[in-house]
Design an enzyme around this catalytic site. Structure first.
Site, PDB file in Angstrom:
ATOM      1  N   HIS A 116      50.884  41.981  21.297  1.00  0.00           N
ATOM      2  CA  HIS A 116      50.665  41.717  22.724  1.00  0.00           C
ATOM      3  C   HIS A 116      51.291  42.815  23.588  1.00  0.00           C
ATOM      4  O   HIS A 116      52.178  42.561  24.396  1.00  0.00           O
ATOM      5  CB  HIS A 116      51.217  40.338  23.100  1.00  0.00           C
ATOM      6  CG  HIS A 116      50.450  39.206  22.483  1.00  0.00           C
ATOM      7  ND1 HIS A 116      50.849  38.593  21.318  1.00  0.00           N
ATOM      8  CD2 HIS A 116      49.293  38.613  22.859  1.00  0.00           C
ATOM      9  CE1 HIS A 116      49.970  37.644  21.002  1.00  0.00           C
ATOM     10  NE2 HIS A 116      49.014  37.634  21.915  1.00  0.00           N
ATOM     11  N   ASN A 117      50.799  44.013  23.397  1.00  0.00           N
ATOM     12  CA  ASN A 117      51.365  45.177  24.054  1.00  0.00           C
ATOM     13  C   ASN A 117      50.353  45.805  25.012  1.00  0.00           C
ATOM     14  O   ASN A 117      49.294  45.217  25.283  1.00  0.00           O
ATOM     15  CB  ASN A 117      51.826  46.185  23.000  1.00  0.00           C
ATOM     16  CG  ASN A 117      50.735  46.450  21.956  1.00  0.00           C
ATOM     17  OD1 ASN A 117      49.558  46.570  22.295  1.00  0.00           O
ATOM     18  ND2 ASN A 117      51.124  46.530  20.686  1.00  0.00           N
TER      19      ASN A 117
ATOM     20  N   LYS B 214      48.364  48.345  24.651  1.00  0.00           N
ATOM     21  CA  LYS B 214      47.067  48.642  24.037  1.00  0.00           C
ATOM     22  C   LYS B 214      46.209  47.381  23.946  1.00  0.00           C
ATOM     23  O   LYS B 214      44.978  47.442  24.091  1.00  0.00           O
ATOM     24  CB  LYS B 214      47.269  49.271  22.656  1.00  0.00           C
ATOM     25  CG  LYS B 214      47.565  50.768  22.709  1.00  0.00           C
ATOM     26  CD  LYS B 214      47.599  51.377  21.321  1.00  0.00           C
ATOM     27  CE  LYS B 214      47.604  52.908  21.379  1.00  0.00           C
ATOM     28  NZ  LYS B 214      48.736  53.464  22.110  1.00  0.00           N
TER      29      LYS B 214
ATOM     30  N   HIS C  41      46.957  39.906  31.927  1.00  0.00           N
ATOM     31  CA  HIS C  41      46.971  38.586  31.287  1.00  0.00           C
ATOM     32  C   HIS C  41      48.126  38.357  30.316  1.00  0.00           C
ATOM     33  O   HIS C  41      48.449  37.215  29.995  1.00  0.00           O
ATOM     34  CB  HIS C  41      45.646  38.343  30.564  1.00  0.00           C
ATOM     35  CG  HIS C  41      45.565  38.957  29.208  1.00  0.00           C
ATOM     36  ND1 HIS C  41      45.366  40.306  29.002  1.00  0.00           N
ATOM     37  CD2 HIS C  41      45.673  38.402  27.968  1.00  0.00           C
ATOM     38  CE1 HIS C  41      45.350  40.559  27.715  1.00  0.00           C
ATOM     39  NE2 HIS C  41      45.536  39.427  27.049  1.00  0.00           N
TER      40      HIS C  41
ATOM     41  N   GLN D  77      41.799  34.623   8.968  1.00  0.00           N
ATOM     42  CA  GLN D  77      40.640  34.939   9.785  1.00  0.00           C
ATOM     43  C   GLN D  77      39.446  34.024   9.576  1.00  0.00           C
ATOM     44  O   GLN D  77      38.728  33.734  10.526  1.00  0.00           O
ATOM     45  CB  GLN D  77      40.207  36.386   9.526  1.00  0.00           C
ATOM     46  CG  GLN D  77      41.105  37.416  10.172  1.00  0.00           C
ATOM     47  CD  GLN D  77      41.270  37.205  11.664  1.00  0.00           C
ATOM     48  OE1 GLN D  77      42.184  36.512  12.087  1.00  0.00           O
ATOM     49  NE2 GLN D  77      40.398  37.782  12.440  1.00  0.00           N
TER      50      GLN D  77
END
Length: 513
Positions: free
Chosen positions: A233-234, A236, A273, A434
């Site tokens: 959550h950076n 990028k 966000h 996933q």
């Protein structure tokens, strides 16, 4: 050096820990023999239930081994690495594809590496770190960078950004930026800020909302500064979500369907966000009773915080891109941004998706309530859209996400909190993380958006189908390999056993075959 173990009461323990040198390594065991942290929160003991303190090593100064411990210990890592690469190529040549066991071995090695490099917060080394908030709180993640960006780091990126911002971005890049196949990994942070500036420019926000260029640049810099050095959550990730939102706006020609102010809300919401995300989700915040959970009464603590940080930035005149707008427009934008960012809380996923499904048969772009739900769906799709990208772009993001998940579950175990099941490094594999997520979260969401905009079938749904096939095959291969190993373990020993051989005259003697 031999280990030394002593039983100590808690007073003697802290005296011993305080007297330990900077290069001493200590381990502390409770009465059950478990390694625990040496910290002020230790429970008192009694003469009949002493802690056991083990001096693992004393005066362990790394300088004794020189700058390269591997060389000092007699390991030639370079030749070992080349040999492994050669063997991997040979396997690939002979087997035509990499066997699943190789993937599993890589995963196990990577997992062990992560554990070794995450010693700052793992109790199995008997270490203690003050985890209280601070300006330069050490990040609990593998890269050993501070959680917050340093001033030097920020100023360096800012300088590069301002130098580059006056350069003309080619038409080829501008068109590429509008596609879901965009590869974020080839762009540095300063370049990403330039690309975000291009988005605001090419959607005509600069002229429509009278945004001064220097104010936009200061806004983007402040946003960059407030994203933390964490695996997923950076900054990028912020860019990827914003770029997908931007691409969708062009793909479905949303400019012709809703007004510019809603587009501005959607793009700015994507930019902001996950501001100041620290790498621990809402479940952790609530279970650990963090400051954010207490402040927001356990109601979407992270998303509320992201909103608050966004409007902290926008409260400063020099970074307020809405400062030239009438009050009514600003209020509408603020309301819209808050609504969009709060929609990214995954605990609200079913609620928001059901709202969208209910209005879909009669969807009306002129209906504000319908548009509001669409905007929430759009940011949700953008937020979890990595699997809609090419596999060489998407898969590294999954590795980053799992790293962040595993860091959280490690911390939950350390602090005695409920362990989030899908984050437990001992239970989760890459494909298993996933397949269920794609089937039960991504597909239902993406398909409903494609029902409103059929052109999205080829752009975001087909790639997700391929991703599901890829991880399903990987999961099956790992399961086959697991079964093969289990069968191998059950096979009887093939060692030669002596058997009796009948000799003439009725006597027997053992014979080895």
């Amino acid at each position: 050096m031999r280990n030394v173990c002593v039983c100590v009461c808690i007073t003697d323990l802290f005296r011993a820990a305080a007297e330990a040198g900077p290069y001493d390594i200590l381990k502390l065991y409770n009465t059950k023999g478990n390694i625990i942290n040496i910290s002020p929160q230790l429970a008192p003991n009694s003469p009949h239930s002493c802690y056991k303190l083990e001096v693992v090593a004393a005066d362990c100064n790394s300088e004794l081994l020189g700058s390269d411990p591997a060389v000092a210990l007699g390991f030639d890592l370079s030749s070992m690495e080349k040999r492994l690469q050669s063997l991997e190529k040979r396997i690939l040549t002979e087997a035509t594809e990499t066997p699943a066991i190789v993937y599993e071995m890589k995963r196990q090695v990577e997992s062990f590496r992560e554990k070794l490099e995450s010693v700052e917060h793992l109790s199995w080394l008997g270490l203690f770190k003050d985890l209280s908030e601070g300006t330069h709180k050490p990040s609990p993640f593998y890269h050993k960078r501070t959680l917050r960006k340093t001033r030097e780091e920020c100023e360096h990126v800012r300088e590069k950004f301002l130098q580059m911002s006056s350069l003309e971005v080619s038409e080829e890049v501008r068109q590429y930026l509008k596609t879901p196949t965009f590869d974020n990994w080839q762009w540095e942070d300063a370049e990403i800020m330039v690309l975000l500036q291009v988005m605001y420019t090419d959607l005509d926000f600069i002229s429509t909302f009278n945004i001064e260029l220097d104010v936009l640049q200061q806004f983007l810099y402040e946003v960059y500064r407030r994203y933390n050095n964490i695996p997923f959550h950076n900054f990028k990730h912020c860019f990827c979500v914003t770029q997908m939102m931007y691409g969708l706006i062009w793909l479905i020609d949303l400019r012709s369907k809703i007004d510019s102010i809603d587009l501005l809300i959607m793009l700015t919401s994507a930019v902001c966000h996950d501001l100041d995300h620290t790498g621990y989700n809402n479940a952790y915040q609530i279970n650990a009773r963090t400051e954010l959970a207490l402040r927001y009464n356990d109601i979407s603590p992270l998303e509320n915080h992201h909103c608050a940080v966004a409007f902290e930035i926008l409260e400063k005149s020099e970074s307020n891109i809405f400062r030239n707008l009438p009050t009514e427009q600003y209020k509408r934008i603020r309301e819209g941004i808050i609504k969009c960012i709060l929609a990214t809380d995954m605990t609200r996923h079913t609620e928001i998706l059901n709202k969208f499904k209910a209005i879909l048969p009669v969807f009306d772009f002129s209906n504000k309530d319908h548009r509001d739900v669409l905007m929430m769906i759009m940011i949700k799709v953008s937020d979890i859209s990595n699997e809609a990208r090419p596999m060489d772009v998407a898969e590294p993001w999954l590795d980053c996400l799992l790293q962040e998940f595993f860091n959280q579950s490690d911390m939950e175990k350390l602090e005695g909190l409920p362990v989030t099941p899908f984050m437990d490094r001992d239970k989760v594999t890459k494909p298993s993380s996933q397949t269920g997520f794609i089937r039960f979260v991504l597909f239902p969401l993406f398909i409903e958006l494609a029902n409103l905009f059929p052109c999205l079938e080829q752009h975001i749904i087909d790639p997700v189908r391929k991703a599901l096939d890829y991880y399903t095959e990987m999961e099956k291969a790992l399961e086959r390999e697991k079964q093969n190993r289990a069968q191998s373990d059950k096979k009887p020993s093939t060692s030669k056993e002596p058997i009796a051989h009948q000799e003439p005259g009725g006597t027997t003697k053992p014979v080895n075959l």
